[in-house]
Design a protein around this motif. Structure first.
Motif, PDB file in Angstrom:
ATOM      1  N   ARG A 121       0.835  -1.214   0.000  1.00  0.00           N
ATOM      2  CA  ARG A 121       0.000   0.000   0.000  1.00  0.00           C
ATOM      3  C   ARG A 121       0.868   1.262   0.000  1.00  0.00           C
ATOM      4  NH1 ARG A 121      -2.448  -3.702   3.328  1.00  0.00           N
ATOM      5  NH2 ARG A 121      -4.486  -4.478   2.691  1.00  0.00           N
ATOM      6  N   ALA A 122       2.061   1.185   0.650  1.00  0.00           N
ATOM      7  CA  ALA A 122       3.000   2.311   0.614  1.00  0.00           C
ATOM      8  C   ALA A 122       3.515   2.492  -0.813  1.00  0.00           C
ATOM      9  CB  ALA A 122       4.161   2.075   1.577  1.00  0.00           C
TER      10      ALA A 122
ATOM     11  N   ILE B 263       0.289  -1.279  10.799  1.00  0.00           N
ATOM     12  CA  ILE B 263      -0.989  -1.939  10.521  1.00  0.00           C
ATOM     13  C   ILE B 263      -0.795  -3.444  10.338  1.00  0.00           C
ATOM     14  CG2 ILE B 263      -2.861  -2.138   8.837  1.00  0.00           C
ATOM     15  CD1 ILE B 263      -2.326   0.831   8.126  1.00  0.00           C
TER      16      ILE B 263
ATOM     17  N   SER C 234       7.293   8.586   1.439  1.00  0.00           N
ATOM     18  CA  SER C 234       7.037   7.187   1.101  1.00  0.00           C
ATOM     19  C   SER C 234       7.644   6.242   2.114  1.00  0.00           C
ATOM     20  CB  SER C 234       7.578   6.886  -0.295  1.00  0.00           C
ATOM     21  OG  SER C 234       6.919   7.706  -1.236  1.00  0.00           O
TER      22      SER C 234
ATOM     23  N   THR D 261      -8.321  -1.912   5.092  1.00  0.00           N
ATOM     24  CA  THR D 261      -7.362  -2.597   5.965  1.00  0.00           C
ATOM     25  C   THR D 261      -8.001  -3.065   7.266  1.00  0.00           C
ATOM     26  OG1 THR D 261      -6.605  -0.485   6.872  1.00  0.00           O
ATOM     27  CG2 THR D 261      -5.298  -1.449   5.098  1.00  0.00           C
TER      28      THR D 261
ATOM     29  N   GLU E 132      -9.422   8.329   2.094  1.00  0.00           N
ATOM     30  CA  GLU E 132      -8.645   7.727   3.185  1.00  0.00           C
ATOM     31  C   GLU E 132      -9.550   6.925   4.126  1.00  0.00           C
ATOM     32  OE1 GLU E 132      -5.584   7.456   3.363  1.00  0.00           O
ATOM     33  OE2 GLU E 132      -4.782   9.058   2.095  1.00  0.00           O
ATOM     34  N   GLN E 133     -10.754   7.410   4.326  1.00  0.00           N
ATOM     35  CA  GLN E 133     -11.708   6.701   5.172  1.00  0.00           C
ATOM     36  C   GLN E 133     -11.953   5.301   4.615  1.00  0.00           C
ATOM     37  OE1 GLN E 133     -14.939   9.424   6.914  1.00  0.00           O
ATOM     38  NE2 GLN E 133     -15.973   8.099   5.449  1.00  0.00           N
TER      39      GLN E 133
ATOM     40  N   ILE F 240     -15.521  13.139   9.528  1.00  0.00           N
ATOM     41  CA  ILE F 240     -14.699  12.031   9.046  1.00  0.00           C
ATOM     42  C   ILE F 240     -14.498  11.005  10.148  1.00  0.00           C
ATOM     43  CG2 ILE F 240     -12.599  13.407   9.489  1.00  0.00           C
ATOM     44  CD1 ILE F 240     -11.507  11.688   6.993  1.00  0.00           C
ATOM     45  N   HIS F 241     -14.541   9.732   9.777  1.00  0.00           N
ATOM     46  CA  HIS F 241     -14.260   8.677  10.746  1.00  0.00           C
ATOM     47  C   HIS F 241     -13.130   7.793  10.225  1.00  0.00           C
ATOM     48  CE1 HIS F 241     -17.373   7.064   8.044  1.00  0.00           C
ATOM     49  NE2 HIS F 241     -16.838   5.894   8.257  1.00  0.00           N
ATOM     50  N   GLU F 242     -12.769   6.787  11.038  1.00  0.00           N
ATOM     51  CA  GLU F 242     -11.590   5.945  10.814  1.00  0.00           C
ATOM     52  C   GLU F 242     -10.356   6.712  11.286  1.00  0.00           C
ATOM     53  OE1 GLU F 242     -11.591   2.521   9.468  1.00  0.00           O
ATOM     54  OE2 GLU F 242     -13.579   3.040  10.230  1.00  0.00           O
TER      55      GLU F 242
ATOM     56  N   TYR G   3     -11.490  -3.675   8.038  1.00  0.00           N
ATOM     57  CA  TYR G   3     -12.699  -4.506   8.079  1.00  0.00           C
ATOM     58  C   TYR G   3     -12.779  -5.523   6.950  1.00  0.00           C
ATOM     59  CZ  TYR G   3     -13.726  -0.271  10.738  1.00  0.00           C
ATOM     60  OH  TYR G   3     -13.636   0.794  11.596  1.00  0.00           O
TER      61      TYR G   3
ATOM     62  N   ALA H   1      -7.573   7.737   8.924  1.00  0.00           N
ATOM     63  CA  ALA H   1      -8.037   8.731   7.952  1.00  0.00           C
ATOM     64  C   ALA H   1      -8.159  10.104   8.620  1.00  0.00           C
ATOM     65  CB  ALA H   1      -9.379   8.307   7.351  1.00  0.00           C
TER      66      ALA H   1
ATOM     67  N   ALA I  30      -9.696  12.994   2.127  1.00  0.00           N
ATOM     68  CA  ALA I  30      -9.978  12.420   3.444  1.00  0.00           C
ATOM     69  C   ALA I  30     -11.043  11.320   3.350  1.00  0.00           C
ATOM     70  CB  ALA I  30     -10.425  13.517   4.409  1.00  0.00           C
ATOM     71  N   ILE I  31     -12.025  11.508   2.485  1.00  0.00           N
ATOM     72  CA  ILE I  31     -13.066  10.485   2.337  1.00  0.00           C
ATOM     73  C   ILE I  31     -12.478   9.238   1.656  1.00  0.00           C
ATOM     74  CG2 ILE I  31     -15.359   9.953   1.423  1.00  0.00           C
ATOM     75  CD1 ILE I  31     -15.285  12.019   3.718  1.00  0.00           C
TER      76      ILE I  31
ATOM     77  N   TYR J 123      -6.081  13.394   7.539  1.00  0.00           N
ATOM     78  CA  TYR J 123      -6.814  14.624   7.207  1.00  0.00           C
ATOM     79  C   TYR J 123      -6.232  15.800   7.992  1.00  0.00           C
ATOM     80  CZ  TYR J 123     -10.469  18.161   7.737  1.00  0.00           C
ATOM     81  OH  TYR J 123     -11.160  19.352   7.814  1.00  0.00           O
TER      82      TYR J 123
ATOM     83  N   PHE K 297     -17.495  19.426   8.290  1.00  0.00           N
ATOM     84  CA  PHE K 297     -16.912  18.231   7.683  1.00  0.00           C
ATOM     85  C   PHE K 297     -16.824  17.124   8.721  1.00  0.00           C
ATOM     86  CE2 PHE K 297     -14.856  15.927   4.488  1.00  0.00           C
ATOM     87  CZ  PHE K 297     -13.693  15.350   4.974  1.00  0.00           C
TER      88      PHE K 297
ATOM     89  N   SER L 139      -9.079   3.015   4.880  1.00  0.00           N
ATOM     90  CA  SER L 139      -9.021   2.454   6.231  1.00  0.00           C
ATOM     91  C   SER L 139     -10.016   1.303   6.400  1.00  0.00           C
ATOM     92  CB  SER L 139      -9.294   3.557   7.244  1.00  0.00           C
ATOM     93  OG  SER L 139      -9.263   3.046   8.564  1.00  0.00           O
ATOM     94  N   TYR L 140     -11.205   1.430   5.817  1.00  0.00           N
ATOM     95  CA  TYR L 140     -12.156   0.317   5.826  1.00  0.00           C
ATOM     96  C   TYR L 140     -11.486  -0.948   5.260  1.00  0.00           C
ATOM     97  CZ  TYR L 140     -16.653   2.973   6.332  1.00  0.00           C
ATOM     98  OH  TYR L 140     -17.713   3.742   6.757  1.00  0.00           O
TER      99      TYR L 140
ATOM    100  N   GLU M  84       5.325   6.183   4.895  1.00  0.00           N
ATOM    101  CA  GLU M  84       4.186   5.310   4.548  1.00  0.00           C
ATOM    102  C   GLU M  84       4.535   3.839   4.758  1.00  0.00           C
ATOM    103  OE1 GLU M  84       1.239   6.103   4.053  1.00  0.00           O
ATOM    104  OE2 GLU M  84       1.329   8.235   3.541  1.00  0.00           O
ATOM    105  N   GLN M  85       5.773   3.504   4.480  1.00  0.00           N
ATOM    106  CA  GLN M  85       6.234   2.131   4.667  1.00  0.00           C
ATOM    107  C   GLN M  85       6.061   1.744   6.135  1.00  0.00           C
ATOM    108  OE1 GLN M  85       9.823   1.054   1.993  1.00  0.00           O
ATOM    109  NE2 GLN M  85      10.565   1.222   4.076  1.00  0.00           N
TER     110      GLN M  85
END
Lengths: 210, 207
Positions: free
Chosen positions: A68-69, B102, B92, A105, A98-99, B62-64, A107, B67, A95-96, B71, B60, A102-103, B95-96
Protein backbone atom coordinates in the motif's frame (compact mmCIF):
# COMPACT_ATOMS: atom_id res chain seq x y z
CA UNK A 1 13.54 0.25 -17.37
CA UNK A 2 13.19 2.69 -14.51
CA UNK A 3 10.52 0.79 -12.54
CA UNK A 4 11.04 -2.77 -11.39
CA UNK A 5 8.53 -4.69 -9.27
CA UNK A 6 9.62 -7.81 -7.39
CA UNK A 7 6.95 -10.18 -6.09
CA UNK A 8 5.07 -13.44 -6.22
CA UNK A 9 2.90 -13.20 -9.35
CA UNK A 10 -0.43 -14.33 -7.87
CA UNK A 11 -1.20 -12.74 -4.50
CA UNK A 12 -3.37 -9.63 -4.11
CA UNK A 13 -0.55 -7.65 -2.53
CA UNK A 14 1.51 -7.88 -5.74
CA UNK A 15 -1.46 -7.46 -8.05
CA UNK A 16 -2.67 -4.29 -6.29
CA UNK A 17 0.67 -2.69 -7.22
CA UNK A 18 0.43 -4.00 -10.79
CA UNK A 19 -3.10 -2.60 -11.04
CA UNK A 20 -1.90 0.78 -9.79
CA UNK A 21 0.95 0.78 -12.32
CA UNK A 22 -1.55 -0.05 -15.06
CA UNK A 23 -4.09 2.56 -13.95
CA UNK A 24 -1.28 5.14 -14.09
CA UNK A 25 -0.13 3.74 -17.45
CA UNK A 26 3.40 3.17 -16.23
CA UNK A 27 5.73 0.73 -17.96
CA UNK A 28 7.58 -1.58 -15.60
CA UNK A 29 9.58 -4.76 -15.40
CA UNK A 30 8.22 -7.57 -13.25
CA UNK A 31 10.71 -9.83 -11.49
CA UNK A 32 8.75 -12.88 -10.44
CA UNK A 33 9.66 -14.61 -7.18
CA UNK A 34 9.11 -18.35 -7.36
CA UNK A 35 10.93 -19.60 -4.26
CA UNK A 36 10.38 -17.80 -1.00
CA UNK A 37 13.91 -18.71 0.14
CA UNK A 38 15.18 -15.99 -2.23
CA UNK A 39 13.45 -13.30 -0.16
CA UNK A 40 14.81 -14.58 3.14
CA UNK A 41 18.50 -14.20 2.28
CA UNK A 42 20.67 -11.81 4.31
CA UNK A 43 21.12 -9.61 1.27
CA UNK A 44 17.38 -9.33 0.62
CA UNK A 45 16.63 -8.60 4.25
CA UNK A 46 19.37 -5.98 4.45
CA UNK A 47 18.61 -4.23 1.16
CA UNK A 48 15.03 -4.88 0.18
CA UNK A 49 12.71 -5.74 3.10
CA UNK A 50 13.72 -6.36 6.73
CA UNK A 51 10.79 -8.76 7.17
CA UNK A 52 11.83 -10.74 4.07
CA UNK A 53 8.62 -9.96 2.22
CA UNK A 54 7.48 -8.89 -1.20
CA UNK A 55 6.39 -6.89 -3.15
CA UNK A 56 9.30 -4.50 -3.36
CA UNK A 57 9.48 -1.73 -5.95
CA UNK A 58 12.66 -0.18 -7.31
CA UNK A 59 12.22 3.15 -9.10
CA UNK A 60 15.70 3.98 -10.32
CA UNK A 61 17.73 4.00 -7.10
CA UNK A 62 14.73 4.39 -4.82
CA UNK A 63 13.57 1.19 -3.11
CA UNK A 64 10.23 0.92 -1.33
CA UNK A 65 8.29 -1.99 0.15
CA UNK A 66 4.84 -2.63 1.67
CA UNK A 67 2.28 -2.82 -1.15
CA UNK A 68 0.00 0.00 0.00
CA UNK A 69 3.00 2.31 0.61
CA UNK A 70 4.20 1.45 -2.91
CA UNK A 71 0.78 2.31 -4.37
CA UNK A 72 0.75 5.64 -2.51
CA UNK A 73 4.28 6.41 -3.74
CA UNK A 74 3.27 5.75 -7.35
CA UNK A 75 0.16 7.93 -7.00
CA UNK A 76 2.11 10.78 -5.39
CA UNK A 77 4.78 10.72 -8.06
CA UNK A 78 2.91 9.88 -11.25
CA UNK A 79 -0.77 10.78 -10.86
CA UNK A 80 -0.25 14.31 -12.19
CA UNK A 81 0.77 12.85 -15.57
CA UNK A 82 -1.99 10.22 -15.64
CA UNK A 83 -5.56 10.25 -16.92
CA UNK A 84 -6.93 8.87 -13.65
CA UNK A 85 -7.17 10.50 -10.22
CA UNK A 86 -6.56 7.89 -7.54
CA UNK A 87 -6.26 10.28 -4.59
CA UNK A 88 -7.86 13.72 -5.15
CA UNK A 89 -5.92 16.88 -4.38
CA UNK A 90 -8.81 18.45 -2.47
CA UNK A 91 -8.14 17.68 1.24
CA UNK A 92 -11.77 16.91 2.09
CA UNK A 93 -12.23 14.59 -0.89
CA UNK A 94 -8.90 12.94 -0.17
CA UNK A 95 -9.98 12.42 3.44
CA UNK A 96 -13.07 10.48 2.34
CA UNK A 97 -10.87 8.29 0.12
CA UNK A 98 -8.64 7.73 3.18
CA UNK A 99 -11.71 6.70 5.17
CA UNK A 100 -12.45 3.91 2.70
CA UNK A 101 -8.78 2.98 2.48
CA UNK A 102 -9.02 2.45 6.23
CA UNK A 103 -12.16 0.32 5.83
CA UNK A 104 -10.15 -1.90 3.47
CA UNK A 105 -7.36 -2.60 5.96
CA UNK A 106 -9.54 -2.65 9.09
CA UNK A 107 -12.70 -4.51 8.08
CA UNK A 108 -12.47 -5.97 4.56
CA UNK A 109 -8.99 -7.46 4.28
CA UNK A 110 -8.78 -9.40 7.59
CA UNK A 111 -11.72 -11.82 7.06
CA UNK A 112 -11.01 -12.27 3.34
CA UNK A 113 -7.34 -12.94 3.88
CA UNK A 114 -8.28 -15.61 6.48
CA UNK A 115 -10.54 -17.33 3.93
CA UNK A 116 -7.85 -17.16 1.25
CA UNK A 117 -5.20 -18.42 3.68
CA UNK A 118 -7.31 -21.39 4.76
CA UNK A 119 -8.73 -22.38 1.39
CA UNK A 120 -5.83 -21.62 -0.92
CA UNK A 121 -2.53 -21.26 0.93
CA UNK A 122 -3.08 -24.17 3.33
CA UNK A 123 -4.31 -26.34 0.49
CA UNK A 124 -1.24 -25.47 -1.59
CA UNK A 125 1.08 -26.61 1.21
CA UNK A 126 -0.95 -29.72 1.97
CA UNK A 127 -2.26 -28.39 5.28
CA UNK A 128 -5.87 -28.84 6.34
CA UNK A 129 -8.45 -26.07 5.96
CA UNK A 130 -9.83 -24.96 9.32
CA UNK A 131 -13.54 -24.81 8.49
CA UNK A 132 -14.40 -23.04 11.75
CA UNK A 133 -12.09 -20.15 10.83
CA UNK A 134 -13.62 -19.97 7.34
CA UNK A 135 -17.15 -20.00 8.77
CA UNK A 136 -16.41 -17.17 11.21
CA UNK A 137 -14.60 -15.17 8.52
CA UNK A 138 -17.57 -15.54 6.17
CA UNK A 139 -19.89 -14.28 8.91
CA UNK A 140 -17.59 -11.34 9.51
CA UNK A 141 -17.26 -10.35 5.84
CA UNK A 142 -21.02 -10.64 5.35
CA UNK A 143 -21.58 -8.03 8.09
CA UNK A 144 -18.96 -5.79 6.50
CA UNK A 145 -20.52 -6.12 3.06
CA UNK A 146 -23.94 -5.26 4.50
CA UNK A 147 -22.42 -1.89 5.40
CA UNK A 148 -20.79 -1.58 1.97
CA UNK A 149 -24.22 -2.26 0.42
CA UNK A 150 -25.51 0.88 2.18
CA UNK A 151 -22.39 2.93 1.42
CA UNK A 152 -22.72 2.08 -2.30
CA UNK A 153 -26.43 3.02 -2.56
CA UNK A 154 -26.74 5.26 -5.61
CA UNK A 155 -22.98 5.16 -6.20
CA UNK A 156 -20.74 3.31 -8.62
CA UNK A 157 -17.70 3.71 -6.39
CA UNK A 158 -17.12 4.11 -2.65
CA UNK A 159 -16.69 7.90 -2.69
CA UNK A 160 -18.77 8.33 -5.81
CA UNK A 161 -15.73 8.51 -8.11
CA UNK A 162 -13.14 5.80 -8.76
CA UNK A 163 -10.21 6.09 -6.37
CA UNK A 164 -7.36 4.16 -4.81
CA UNK A 165 -9.86 2.99 -2.18
CA UNK A 166 -11.84 1.01 -4.79
CA UNK A 167 -8.64 -0.24 -6.42
CA UNK A 168 -7.35 -1.79 -3.19
CA UNK A 169 -10.55 -3.78 -2.72
CA UNK A 170 -10.59 -5.65 -6.01
CA UNK A 171 -7.56 -7.90 -5.42
CA UNK A 172 -9.13 -10.09 -2.74
CA UNK A 173 -12.53 -9.92 -4.44
CA UNK A 174 -10.96 -11.37 -7.57
CA UNK A 175 -9.36 -14.23 -5.62
CA UNK A 176 -12.71 -15.04 -4.02
CA UNK A 177 -14.36 -15.10 -7.46
CA UNK A 178 -11.75 -17.17 -9.27
CA UNK A 179 -10.41 -19.53 -6.63
CA UNK A 180 -13.17 -20.11 -4.06
CA UNK A 181 -16.87 -20.99 -4.01
CA UNK A 182 -17.82 -17.82 -2.09
CA UNK A 183 -18.47 -15.21 -4.82
CA UNK A 184 -22.10 -15.12 -3.66
CA UNK A 185 -21.05 -12.81 -0.83
CA UNK A 186 -20.63 -10.12 -3.50
CA UNK A 187 -23.17 -11.34 -6.07
CA UNK A 188 -26.17 -11.39 -3.74
CA UNK A 189 -25.85 -7.71 -2.80
CA UNK A 190 -26.97 -5.59 -5.80
CA UNK A 191 -24.95 -2.43 -5.01
CA UNK A 192 -21.84 -4.39 -4.10
CA UNK A 193 -22.27 -6.55 -7.23
CA UNK A 194 -22.54 -3.45 -9.42
CA UNK A 195 -19.41 -2.02 -7.80
CA UNK A 196 -17.42 -5.21 -8.36
CA UNK A 197 -18.62 -5.40 -11.97
CA UNK A 198 -17.49 -1.79 -12.53
CA UNK A 199 -14.07 -2.55 -11.10
CA UNK A 200 -13.65 -5.73 -13.13
CA UNK A 201 -14.67 -3.87 -16.27
CA UNK A 202 -11.88 -1.30 -16.14
CA UNK A 203 -9.15 -1.47 -18.80
CA UNK A 204 -6.40 -1.54 -16.20
CA UNK A 205 -8.10 -4.46 -14.42
CA UNK A 206 -8.35 -6.45 -17.64
CA UNK A 207 -4.71 -5.73 -18.43
CA UNK A 208 -3.64 -6.79 -14.93
CA UNK A 209 -5.66 -9.99 -14.88
CA UNK A 210 -5.24 -10.95 -18.56
CA UNK B 1 -14.76 25.15 18.84
CA UNK B 2 -14.35 24.09 15.25
CA UNK B 3 -12.93 20.63 15.94
CA UNK B 4 -14.87 18.05 17.91
CA UNK B 5 -13.74 14.46 18.48
CA UNK B 6 -16.09 11.73 19.67
CA UNK B 7 -14.56 8.49 20.92
CA UNK B 8 -13.86 6.12 23.78
CA UNK B 9 -11.24 8.02 25.79
CA UNK B 10 -9.18 4.89 26.55
CA UNK B 11 -9.12 3.44 23.06
CA UNK B 12 -5.76 3.50 21.25
CA UNK B 13 -7.62 4.69 18.14
CA UNK B 14 -9.03 7.74 19.89
CA UNK B 15 -5.71 8.43 21.61
CA UNK B 16 -3.88 8.35 18.26
CA UNK B 17 -6.16 11.13 17.03
CA UNK B 18 -5.76 13.12 20.28
CA UNK B 19 -1.99 12.77 20.00
CA UNK B 20 -2.11 14.04 16.41
CA UNK B 21 -4.24 17.02 17.44
CA UNK B 22 -1.76 17.79 20.21
CA UNK B 23 1.30 17.37 17.98
CA UNK B 24 -0.28 19.84 15.56
CA UNK B 25 -1.14 22.24 18.40
CA UNK B 26 -4.85 22.18 17.52
CA UNK B 27 -7.53 23.04 20.09
CA UNK B 28 -10.45 20.64 20.13
CA UNK B 29 -13.34 19.36 22.18
CA UNK B 30 -13.36 15.69 23.20
CA UNK B 31 -16.82 14.21 23.60
CA UNK B 32 -16.17 10.93 25.41
CA UNK B 33 -18.27 7.89 24.68
CA UNK B 34 -18.61 5.82 27.80
CA UNK B 35 -21.35 3.43 26.77
CA UNK B 36 -21.25 1.54 23.47
CA UNK B 37 -25.04 1.68 23.27
CA UNK B 38 -24.93 5.47 22.80
CA UNK B 39 -23.09 5.11 19.50
CA UNK B 40 -25.90 3.26 17.82
CA UNK B 41 -28.10 6.33 17.66
CA UNK B 42 -29.82 7.43 14.47
CA UNK B 43 -27.24 10.16 14.00
CA UNK B 44 -24.46 7.67 13.68
CA UNK B 45 -26.50 5.23 11.63
CA UNK B 46 -27.43 8.04 9.23
CA UNK B 47 -23.74 8.65 8.69
CA UNK B 48 -23.41 4.95 7.97
CA UNK B 49 -20.63 4.38 10.43
CA UNK B 50 -21.49 2.65 13.69
CA UNK B 51 -17.95 3.01 15.01
CA UNK B 52 -15.88 5.65 16.71
CA UNK B 53 -13.73 7.78 16.76
CA UNK B 54 -15.43 10.42 14.61
CA UNK B 55 -14.12 13.95 14.05
CA UNK B 56 -16.17 17.02 13.16
CA UNK B 57 -14.24 19.96 11.67
CA UNK B 58 -16.92 22.58 11.22
CA UNK B 59 -19.37 20.86 8.86
CA UNK B 60 -16.91 18.23 7.68
CA UNK B 61 -17.28 14.78 9.25
CA UNK B 62 -14.70 12.03 9.05
CA UNK B 63 -14.26 8.68 10.75
CA UNK B 64 -11.59 5.94 10.81
CA UNK B 65 -8.76 7.03 13.10
CA UNK B 66 -5.96 6.82 10.52
CA UNK B 67 -8.04 8.73 7.95
CA UNK B 68 -8.72 11.39 10.62
CA UNK B 69 -5.01 11.69 11.43
CA UNK B 70 -4.11 11.97 7.73
CA UNK B 71 -6.81 14.62 7.21
CA UNK B 72 -5.49 16.69 10.14
CA UNK B 73 -1.92 16.41 8.84
CA UNK B 74 -2.84 17.38 5.30
CA UNK B 75 -4.91 20.35 6.44
CA UNK B 76 -3.01 21.67 9.45
CA UNK B 77 0.60 20.51 9.27
CA UNK B 78 3.11 23.35 9.10
CA UNK B 79 6.88 23.74 9.21
CA UNK B 80 6.93 23.61 13.00
CA UNK B 81 5.24 20.22 13.20
CA UNK B 82 5.84 17.94 10.25
CA UNK B 83 4.21 14.54 10.56
CA UNK B 84 4.38 13.53 6.89
CA UNK B 85 7.27 15.19 4.98
CA UNK B 86 6.57 16.99 1.71
CA UNK B 87 9.51 15.30 0.00
CA UNK B 88 8.13 12.35 -1.98
CA UNK B 89 10.82 9.80 -1.14
CA UNK B 90 10.83 10.73 2.55
CA UNK B 91 7.03 10.59 2.80
CA UNK B 92 7.04 7.19 1.10
CA UNK B 93 9.38 5.78 3.71
CA UNK B 94 7.02 7.13 6.38
CA UNK B 95 4.19 5.31 4.55
CA UNK B 96 6.23 2.13 4.67
CA UNK B 97 6.40 2.32 8.45
CA UNK B 98 2.72 3.23 8.73
CA UNK B 99 2.10 -0.02 6.85
CA UNK B 100 4.37 -1.92 9.28
CA UNK B 101 2.21 -0.71 12.16
CA UNK B 102 -0.99 -1.94 10.52
CA UNK B 103 0.38 -5.22 9.18
CA UNK B 104 2.90 -6.45 11.75
CA UNK B 105 2.84 -4.43 14.97
CA UNK B 106 -0.84 -3.86 15.74
CA UNK B 107 -2.30 -7.37 15.17
CA UNK B 108 -0.41 -9.18 17.96
CA UNK B 109 -0.72 -6.20 20.35
CA UNK B 110 -4.44 -5.98 19.60
CA UNK B 111 -4.82 -9.59 20.73
CA UNK B 112 -3.00 -8.89 24.00
CA UNK B 113 -5.05 -5.73 24.59
CA UNK B 114 -8.29 -7.58 23.80
CA UNK B 115 -7.49 -10.40 26.20
CA UNK B 116 -6.03 -8.36 29.02
CA UNK B 117 -8.19 -5.22 28.86
CA UNK B 118 -11.48 -6.12 27.27
CA UNK B 119 -11.94 -9.62 28.63
CA UNK B 120 -10.77 -8.72 32.11
CA UNK B 121 -12.99 -5.63 32.20
CA UNK B 122 -16.02 -7.67 31.15
CA UNK B 123 -15.31 -10.45 33.66
CA UNK B 124 -14.35 -12.94 30.96
CA UNK B 125 -11.38 -15.27 31.26
CA UNK B 126 -8.09 -14.29 29.65
CA UNK B 127 -7.00 -16.86 27.07
CA UNK B 128 -3.39 -17.29 28.12
CA UNK B 129 -2.53 -19.34 25.01
CA UNK B 130 -3.56 -16.43 22.78
CA UNK B 131 -1.51 -14.00 24.88
CA UNK B 132 1.51 -16.32 24.80
CA UNK B 133 1.41 -16.65 21.00
CA UNK B 134 0.84 -12.92 20.55
CA UNK B 135 3.86 -12.16 22.76
CA UNK B 136 6.00 -14.48 20.62
CA UNK B 137 4.73 -12.79 17.47
CA UNK B 138 5.33 -9.23 18.69
CA UNK B 139 8.76 -10.33 19.94
CA UNK B 140 9.76 -11.32 16.40
CA UNK B 141 8.40 -8.04 15.03
CA UNK B 142 10.29 -6.01 17.60
CA UNK B 143 13.50 -7.90 16.78
CA UNK B 144 13.18 -6.39 13.31
CA UNK B 145 12.31 -2.96 14.69
CA UNK B 146 15.49 -3.25 16.80
CA UNK B 147 17.50 -3.44 13.55
CA UNK B 148 15.44 -0.74 11.81
CA UNK B 149 16.10 1.64 14.74
CA UNK B 150 19.88 1.06 14.82
CA UNK B 151 21.48 4.50 14.95
CA UNK B 152 18.08 6.20 14.72
CA UNK B 153 15.80 7.88 17.22
CA UNK B 154 12.74 7.40 15.00
CA UNK B 155 11.68 4.87 12.36
CA UNK B 156 12.48 7.00 9.33
CA UNK B 157 15.18 8.99 11.16
CA UNK B 158 12.92 11.95 11.97
CA UNK B 159 9.72 11.92 14.03
CA UNK B 160 6.71 11.24 11.83
CA UNK B 161 3.12 10.03 11.83
CA UNK B 162 4.51 6.50 11.61
CA UNK B 163 6.11 6.77 15.08
CA UNK B 164 3.00 8.47 16.48
CA UNK B 165 0.77 5.61 15.37
CA UNK B 166 2.87 3.11 17.34
CA UNK B 167 2.85 4.75 20.74
CA UNK B 168 -0.77 4.34 21.86
CA UNK B 169 -0.62 0.54 21.93
CA UNK B 170 2.86 0.65 23.46
CA UNK B 171 1.59 2.95 26.21
CA UNK B 172 -1.27 0.60 26.91
CA UNK B 173 1.19 -2.29 27.32
CA UNK B 174 3.28 -0.18 29.74
CA UNK B 175 0.38 1.22 31.74
CA UNK B 176 -2.02 -1.71 31.91
CA UNK B 177 -0.12 -4.97 31.43
CA UNK B 178 2.96 -6.72 32.83
CA UNK B 179 4.58 -7.00 29.40
CA UNK B 180 6.59 -3.76 29.02
CA UNK B 181 9.74 -5.90 28.94
CA UNK B 182 9.05 -6.58 25.25
CA UNK B 183 10.12 -2.98 24.62
CA UNK B 184 12.49 -2.47 27.57
CA UNK B 185 14.80 -5.38 26.77
CA UNK B 186 15.57 -4.18 23.22
CA UNK B 187 17.89 -1.18 23.51
CA UNK B 188 17.03 0.67 20.30
CA UNK B 189 13.31 0.01 20.75
CA UNK B 190 13.53 1.14 24.39
CA UNK B 191 15.25 4.38 23.32
CA UNK B 192 12.60 4.94 20.65
CA UNK B 193 9.73 4.42 23.09
CA UNK B 194 11.42 6.68 25.64
CA UNK B 195 11.74 9.41 22.99
CA UNK B 196 8.07 9.09 22.08
CA UNK B 197 6.93 9.19 25.72
CA UNK B 198 9.09 12.25 26.33
CA UNK B 199 7.40 14.43 23.72
CA UNK B 200 5.30 17.36 24.94
CA UNK B 201 2.27 16.21 22.94
CA UNK B 202 2.51 12.75 24.49
CA UNK B 203 2.62 14.15 28.00
CA UNK B 204 -0.34 16.42 27.24
CA UNK B 205 -2.33 13.52 25.78
CA UNK B 206 -1.65 11.17 28.69
CA UNK B 207 -1.75 13.75 31.49
Amino acid sequence: MAIKLIGFPQPPNTLRVVLTLNELDLPFEFESVTDFKTIKTEDFIANKHPFGKVPVLCDGDFVIHESRAICRYLVSKYQKDAKVVLIPDDPNKAAIVEQYLSYETSYYDPPLSKIVYQEIVNKKYGKPTDEAVVKQALEDIEKVLDIYEKVLEGKDYLTGEYSLADLLHIGYAQVIYTATAHSDIFEKRPNVKRWIDNLRNRDAFKKTYA
Amino acid sequence: MAIKLIGFPQSPFTLGVVLTLNELGLPFELDPVTDIKTIKTEDFLANKHPLVPVLYDGDFVIHESLAICRYLVSKYQNDANVLIPDDLNKSSIVEQYISYEISYYFPPLQKIIYQEMYNRRNGRPVDEAVVKQALEDIGKVLDIYEKVLEGKDYLSGEYSLADLLHIACAQFIYASTAHSDIFEKRLNVKRWIANLRNRDAFKKTYA
